[in-house]
Enzyme design. Sequence first.
Site, short mmCIF file in Angstrom:
data_model
loop_
_atom_site.label_atom_id
_atom_site.label_comp_id
_atom_site.label_asym_id
_atom_site.label_seq_id
_atom_site.Cartn_x
_atom_site.Cartn_y
_atom_site.Cartn_z
N ASN A 10 0.79 -1.10 0.02
CA ASN A 10 0.14 0.10 0.05
C ASN A 10 0.87 1.24 0.00
OD1 ASN A 10 -2.49 1.65 0.22
ND2 ASN A 10 -1.91 1.96 2.37
N HIS B 17 0.81 5.23 1.18
CA HIS B 17 0.07 6.26 2.12
C HIS B 17 0.78 7.53 2.11
CE1 HIS B 17 -2.71 7.36 4.87
NE2 HIS B 17 -1.80 8.06 5.74
C1 GAR Z 1 -2.72 8.80 -2.95
O1 GAR Z 1 -2.21 9.84 -2.37
C2 GAR Z 1 -2.53 7.59 -2.00
O2 GAR Z 1 -1.36 7.80 -1.26
C3 GAR Z 1 -3.79 7.80 -1.10
O3 GAR Z 1 -4.85 8.09 -1.90
C4 GAR Z 1 -4.27 8.71 -3.12
C5 GAR Z 1 -4.55 8.24 -4.51
O4 GAR Z 1 -4.22 8.91 -5.56
N1 GAR Z 1 -4.22 6.56 -0.23
C6 GAR Z 1 -4.33 6.43 0.94
O5 GAR Z 1 -4.68 7.68 1.60
C7 GAR Z 1 -4.45 5.28 1.72
N2 GAR Z 1 -4.70 5.47 2.96
P1 GAR Z 1 -4.32 8.12 -6.80
O6 GAR Z 1 -5.66 7.35 -7.00
O7 GAR Z 1 -4.23 9.37 -7.92
O8 GAR Z 1 -3.17 7.14 -6.90
#
Ligand code: GAR
Length: 201
Positions: A107, A109
């Site tokens: 994952n 984050h």
């Molecule tokens: C990213 O910033 C990722 O790190 C976060 O969601 C976003 C997705 O962006 N994930 C979390 O917060 C998980 N806890 P993306 O769809 O453009 O990859």
Amino acid sequence: MKSLGILLSGRGSNFVAIADSIDAGRIPDARIAVVVSNRADAPGIAAARQRGLTAVVIPSKSRPRAEHEREVVAALRENKVDLICLAGYMRLLSPWFVQQFPRRILNIHPSLLPAFPGLEAQEQAFAYGVKVSGCTVHFVDEELDHGAIILQKSVAVLDGDDEHSLAARILEQEHIAYTEAINIVMGGGFEIAGRRLRKKI
Ligand code: GAR
């Protein structure tokens, strides 16, 4: 050749970064076998289709979690994935799901864990007033944003920042970090002692 499964819920920029890295040879000997979204309207799933990848929508809304997860696991198995990358997958995986793929789920984050787990980590960090934030790629375990850390990248919080500019600079680092983390995990030259991942000597 290793097969990746990507799980996403939204924009999909981390997925696109991984796909670009594979296409450019920055992640050697890998392919994306399947992209799964729990939301039909996720831009990430449209991007996957546009690239000609196998893209599956398995809706999660108003369904028992166990039933939804069984379908997702079946799709991943059907496509024989070796490694699963959560890329903005906004669902907590059950212990059952995690146990189906031990140490094979990653994952990303957008904070330096263990600071600011959960939703809107960049906003949480900004509001807290930290001077440094960043992103973390980690193995997924049974707890939220918690498993052993593969790598982190730090990002300075600047005086002129707001939540959005900070999130944008963190996202740039996320795109670099995910490729590096996948290469570390696929390379296999590491061991995990407690929570600590280190190069095998
Ligand atoms: C990213 O910033 C990722 O790190 C976060 O969601 C976003 C997705 O962006 N994930 C979390 O917060 C998980 N806890 P993306 O769809 O453009 O990859």
